[in-house]
Design a protein around this motif. Structure first.
Motif, PDB file in Angstrom:
ATOM      1  N   SER A   1       0.843  -1.192   0.000  1.00  0.00           N
ATOM      2  CA  SER A   1       0.000   0.000   0.000  1.00  0.00           C
ATOM      3  C   SER A   1       0.881   1.247   0.000  1.00  0.00           C
ATOM      4  N   PRO A   2       0.329   2.397  -0.384  1.00  0.00           N
ATOM      5  CA  PRO A   2       1.113   3.636  -0.355  1.00  0.00           C
ATOM      6  C   PRO A   2       1.720   3.916   1.019  1.00  0.00           C
ATOM      7  N   THR A   3       0.958   3.700   2.072  1.00  0.00           N
ATOM      8  CA  THR A   3       1.451   3.959   3.431  1.00  0.00           C
ATOM      9  C   THR A   3       2.607   3.026   3.771  1.00  0.00           C
ATOM     10  N   ARG A   4       2.445   1.742   3.469  1.00  0.00           N
ATOM     11  CA  ARG A   4       3.509   0.762   3.731  1.00  0.00           C
ATOM     12  C   ARG A   4       4.756   1.094   2.915  1.00  0.00           C
ATOM     13  N   TYR A   5       4.537   1.515   1.672  1.00  0.00           N
ATOM     14  CA  TYR A   5       5.656   1.874   0.801  1.00  0.00           C
ATOM     15  C   TYR A   5       6.468   3.013   1.431  1.00  0.00           C
ATOM     16  N   ARG A   6       5.768   4.044   1.872  1.00  0.00           N
ATOM     17  CA  ARG A   6       6.453   5.186   2.497  1.00  0.00           C
ATOM     18  C   ARG A   6       7.214   4.737   3.744  1.00  0.00           C
ATOM     19  N   GLU A   7       6.576   3.913   4.566  1.00  0.00           N
ATOM     20  CA  GLU A   7       7.232   3.419   5.786  1.00  0.00           C
ATOM     21  C   GLU A   7       8.497   2.633   5.450  1.00  0.00           C
ATOM     22  N   SER A   8       8.438   1.796   4.421  1.00  0.00           N
ATOM     23  CA  SER A   8       9.600   0.987   4.065  1.00  0.00           C
ATOM     24  C   SER A   8      10.741   1.853   3.544  1.00  0.00           C
ATOM     25  N   VAL A   9      10.411   2.892   2.805  1.00  0.00           N
ATOM     26  CA  VAL A   9      11.432   3.816   2.287  1.00  0.00           C
ATOM     27  C   VAL A   9      12.078   4.586   3.454  1.00  0.00           C
ATOM     28  N   GLN A  10      11.247   5.034   4.387  1.00  0.00           N
ATOM     29  CA  GLN A  10      11.767   5.780   5.536  1.00  0.00           C
ATOM     30  C   GLN A  10      12.679   4.902   6.398  1.00  0.00           C
ATOM     31  N   LYS A  11      12.321   3.623   6.577  1.00  0.00           N
ATOM     32  CA  LYS A  11      13.149   2.713   7.353  1.00  0.00           C
ATOM     33  C   LYS A  11      14.492   2.490   6.663  1.00  0.00           C
ATOM     34  N   LYS A  12      14.441   2.349   5.332  1.00  0.00           N
ATOM     35  CA  LYS A  12      15.653   2.126   4.548  1.00  0.00           C
ATOM     36  C   LYS A  12      16.601   3.332   4.644  1.00  0.00           C
ATOM     37  N   ASN A  13      16.007   4.522   4.606  1.00  0.00           N
ATOM     38  CA  ASN A  13      16.816   5.757   4.632  1.00  0.00           C
ATOM     39  C   ASN A  13      17.095   6.254   6.035  1.00  0.00           C
ATOM     40  N   GLY A  14      16.348   5.718   7.004  1.00  0.00           N
ATOM     41  CA  GLY A  14      16.344   6.219   8.346  1.00  0.00           C
ATOM     42  C   GLY A  14      17.561   5.961   9.157  1.00  0.00           C
TER      43      GLY A  14
END
Length: 67
Positions: free
Chosen positions: A54-67
């Protein structure tokens, strides 16, 4: 096999929405409207079909990767 007009448009909308989800804090519903979807649920289904999440999950996964 060549993609049709609709497939091309959907692909471009998903690419743009992925970029916006990665680089902004704009809510998914607003992004849906920005890329041409009037129905947020339909946008979520199309996004999930193309990205696997989902869009929300996608954003969360990107933030975790970059976080």
């Amino acid at each position: 096999m060549q993609e049709g007009c609709n497939e091309y448009v959907v692909k471009k909308r998903i690419e743009k929405s992925r970029y916006l989800l990665e680089t902004t804090t704009i809510k998914a519903g607003k992004i849906a409207a920005m890329v041409g979807y009037h129905d947020t649920n339909y946008f979520s289904l199309a996004f999930k079909k193309h990205t696997g999440m989902s869009p929300t999950r996608y954003r969360e996964s990107v933030q975790k990767k970059n976080g």
